[in-house]
Design an enzyme around this catalytic site. Structure first.
Site, PDB file in Angstrom:
ATOM      1  N   ARG A  41      -7.911   8.170   5.090  1.00  0.00           N
ATOM      2  CA  ARG A  41      -8.935   7.190   4.695  1.00  0.00           C
ATOM      3  C   ARG A  41      -9.675   6.661   5.917  1.00  0.00           C
ATOM      4  O   ARG A  41     -10.909   6.628   5.947  1.00  0.00           O
ATOM      5  CB  ARG A  41      -8.271   6.027   3.936  1.00  0.00           C
ATOM      6  N   ARG A  42      -8.917   6.249   6.943  1.00  0.00           N
ATOM      7  CA  ARG A  42      -9.560   5.743   8.159  1.00  0.00           C
ATOM      8  C   ARG A  42     -10.337   6.850   8.860  1.00  0.00           C
ATOM      9  O   ARG A  42     -11.449   6.630   9.336  1.00  0.00           O
ATOM     10  CB  ARG A  42      -8.509   5.156   9.111  1.00  0.00           C
TER      11      ARG A  42
ATOM     12  N   ARG B  72       1.793   3.600  18.709  1.00  0.00           N
ATOM     13  CA  ARG B  72       0.361   3.891  18.584  1.00  0.00           C
ATOM     14  C   ARG B  72      -0.452   3.169  19.658  1.00  0.00           C
ATOM     15  O   ARG B  72      -1.320   3.767  20.296  1.00  0.00           O
ATOM     16  CB  ARG B  72      -0.127   3.507  17.179  1.00  0.00           C
TER      17      ARG B  72
ATOM     18  N   LYS C 110       0.814  -1.221   0.000  1.00  0.00           N
ATOM     19  CA  LYS C 110       0.000   0.000   0.000  1.00  0.00           C
ATOM     20  C   LYS C 110       0.847   1.271   0.000  1.00  0.00           C
ATOM     21  O   LYS C 110       0.338   2.352  -0.300  1.00  0.00           O
ATOM     22  CB  LYS C 110      -0.979   0.005   1.172  1.00  0.00           C
ATOM     23  N   ASP C 111       2.157   1.156   0.309  1.00  0.00           N
ATOM     24  CA  ASP C 111       3.036   2.327   0.289  1.00  0.00           C
ATOM     25  C   ASP C 111       3.580   2.634  -1.102  1.00  0.00           C
ATOM     26  O   ASP C 111       4.169   3.699  -1.322  1.00  0.00           O
ATOM     27  CB  ASP C 111       4.234   2.119   1.233  1.00  0.00           C
TER      28      ASP C 111
ATOM     29  N   CYS D 269      -1.445   7.495  -1.931  1.00  0.00           N
ATOM     30  CA  CYS D 269      -1.775   6.466  -0.944  1.00  0.00           C
ATOM     31  C   CYS D 269      -2.321   7.061   0.345  1.00  0.00           C
ATOM     32  O   CYS D 269      -2.807   6.343   1.211  1.00  0.00           O
ATOM     33  CB  CYS D 269      -0.555   5.588  -0.657  1.00  0.00           C
TER      34      CYS D 269
END
Length: 307
Positions: free
Chosen positions: A127-128, A151, A79-80, A238
């Site tokens: 996106r999240r 995180r 995805k990167d 992305c």
């Protein structure tokens, strides 16, 4: 191939774990592998990814190391990867995909629906964030950066009530039991390519291209190619608020490729959600068609709106 193969990797725990997994796959083919740590802009610069250009901040230094001959091949979270090919770089293998879903890590074992209104939920992904807003749960979505441990630490310390992460990363780090909920793609569509790894090498290293191609998983490649083609058609990076998930499934007349995608405004108040299907061999065509239909419905303008 008698040489020791140098595998370029970022130095984070997740990156070295993922690269170690690929190294074991290559060793199983009968070749020696050593890991070489490469620092990327995304590792050094702690600012928001979108402000650094989003796409490619974890990738370009590894590709430079490849082209300069400092490493022989490299592993990325797919995805990167930018959607445009890089000159001189081949993508011979996309191994079988891990779980593509996002997961919630919340205090007190809570699920997303159990979090009280006003709960602070951390994510570094537009996106999240947009999809969390779109659910209308009254959550306070907080922008964060850092590795998986950092995180999750914001939850255990009480700074945040929850964070949203890629489930594949937790699985690979043997921390899956820390997730309090795997988020249904109907609630939270993952990033294009999420859960998949990309193995790159130099195009002119034909012997290595052939060796690494043995690690490729055809169904995973078809799915992620389709997802990334939606991204490319929308000309989104992305870090854009775009989710997409494709799967190869058994249909009445053989294998079929199904894809769902969503584009959102930054605040999640407006969405364009569509799906498409076709033959796995037409992954690019299906993704292009779906992306074009989303463009016609105003998806590009949505994604440019501020959060």
């Amino acid at each position: 191939m008698s040489r020791v193969l140098r595998l370029g990797t970022r130095a984070s725990a997740l990156a070295t774990t993922q690269s170690g997994m690929v190294a074991e796959m290559v060793r199983a083919l009968g070749h020696e592998v050593e890991l070489v740590h490469v620092s990327t802009e995304g590792d050094v610069n702690r600012g928001p990814l979108a402000q650094m250009g989003g796409t490619g901040v974890f990738v370009s230094a590894l590709r430079d190391a490849l082209l300069e001959g400092r490493v022989d091949f490299a592993v990325h979270s797919l995805k990167d990867l930018p959607t445009t090919p890089a000159d001189g770089i081949a993508l011979p293998a996309i191994p079988r995909r891990e779980d593509s879903r996002d997961v919630l890590v919340a205090r007190d074992g809570l699920t997303l629906g159990e979090l009280p209104v006003g709960s602070r939920v951390g994510t570094g992904s537009p996106r999240r964030a947009a999809q969390l807003h779109a659910l209308g749960l009254g959550l306070d979505v907080v922008a964060i950066r850092g590795n998986v441990g950092t995180r999750i630490g914001k939850v255990t310390s009480g700074e945040l009530d929850a964070v949203v992460l890629a489930g594949a990363g937790l699985n690979r780090l043997d921390r899956a039991d820390e997730a309090t909920e795997s988020l249904d793609p109907l609630q939270m569509l993952p990033a294009p390519g999420q859960g998949a790894l990309a193995i790159e090498c130099r195009t002119d290293d034909t012997e290595l291209v052939e060796l690494l191609s043995a690690l490729d998983d055809a169904a995973t490649r078809a799915a992620v190619v389709c997802e990334r083609q939606v991204l490319a058609t929308l000309e989104a990076g992305c870090s854009a608020p775009l989710g997409a998930l494709a799967e190869v499934v058994e249909g009445d007349e053989g294998e079929e490729l199904w894809i769902r995608a969503v584009a959102l405004s930054g605040d999640g108040s407006r969405t364009v959600r569509m799906s498409a299907s076709g033959l796995p061999g037409d992954a690019v065509g299906i993704g292009t068609r779906l992306g074009s239909e989303m463009l016609a419905a105003g998806a590009a303008e949505l994604m440019e709106e501020p959060a």
